[in-house]
Design a protein around this motif. Sequence first.
Motif, PDB file in Angstrom:
ATOM      1  N   GLY A 115       0.773  -1.237   0.000  1.00 31.36           N
ATOM      2  CA  GLY A 115       0.000   0.000   0.000  1.00 31.36           C
ATOM      3  C   GLY A 115       0.801   1.281   0.000  1.00 31.36           C
ATOM      4  O   GLY A 115       0.217   2.366  -0.086  1.00 31.36           O
ATOM      5  N   LEU A 117       2.670   4.553  -1.019  1.00 33.04           N
ATOM      6  CA  LEU A 117       2.485   5.484  -2.130  1.00 33.04           C
ATOM      7  C   LEU A 117       3.853   6.005  -2.545  1.00 33.04           C
ATOM      8  O   LEU A 117       4.554   6.638  -1.755  1.00 33.04           O
ATOM      9  CB  LEU A 117       1.596   6.656  -1.701  1.00 33.04           C
ATOM     10  CG  LEU A 117       1.456   7.795  -2.706  1.00 33.04           C
ATOM     11  CD1 LEU A 117       0.745   7.329  -3.964  1.00 33.04           C
ATOM     12  CD2 LEU A 117       0.715   8.958  -2.064  1.00 33.04           C
ATOM     13  N   ARG A 139       1.179   2.815  -6.394  1.00 32.61           N
ATOM     14  CA  ARG A 139       0.961   2.065  -5.154  1.00 32.61           C
ATOM     15  C   ARG A 139       1.757   0.787  -5.287  1.00 32.61           C
ATOM     16  O   ARG A 139       1.791   0.158  -6.355  1.00 32.61           O
ATOM     17  CB  ARG A 139      -0.498   1.695  -4.947  1.00 32.61           C
ATOM     18  CG  ARG A 139      -1.368   2.802  -4.509  1.00 32.61           C
ATOM     19  CD  ARG A 139      -1.393   2.946  -2.999  1.00 32.61           C
ATOM     20  NE  ARG A 139      -2.235   4.093  -2.701  1.00 32.61           N
ATOM     21  CZ  ARG A 139      -2.050   4.898  -1.696  1.00 32.61           C
ATOM     22  NH1 ARG A 139      -1.049   4.679  -0.873  1.00 32.61           N
ATOM     23  NH2 ARG A 139      -2.833   5.909  -1.489  1.00 32.61           N
TER      24      ARG A 139
END
Length: 143
Positions: A115, A117, A139
């Motif tokens: 997850g 970024l 991601r």
Amino acid sequence: MSSGPQSGPRPNGPALVPNAQVQPLTAYFEQLAGGQRWALYPGVMTIGRQDTCDIHLDLPEVHERRLISSLHAFLHCDAQHVRLFDGTPGGRPSLNGTYVNRQRVFAEGYELREGDLITLAASNPADPRPDAPGVVSFRFHRS
């Protein structure tokens, strides 16, 4: 939009033997804008505008604005770990930085987690916006 991580030939990387079949890891990058996916492979993977990069960012706005370097960042990948580094494997940093979860990636790199970024380049390093023009964000996922 694709339904799963894309895999294909991997032209770069020290771990390859000619004509060897290299299986992708169970990890991939998904671009925020558009959902394109890139499978990650064992070894070193490069990211940038240059057409020899493993993750080649051939987008008109990226080429026009030139915030993302020709060879902007790279990954060290194995079955358990994916570590992101800013700049070239030779140690030259990118011009506009690499960020994970809005924090700058420094020389020691950053161990990616599900997850995270990733944002390549920032016109304002104090506020690296993943949606800024000429910037590309991903991601990180493990499947």
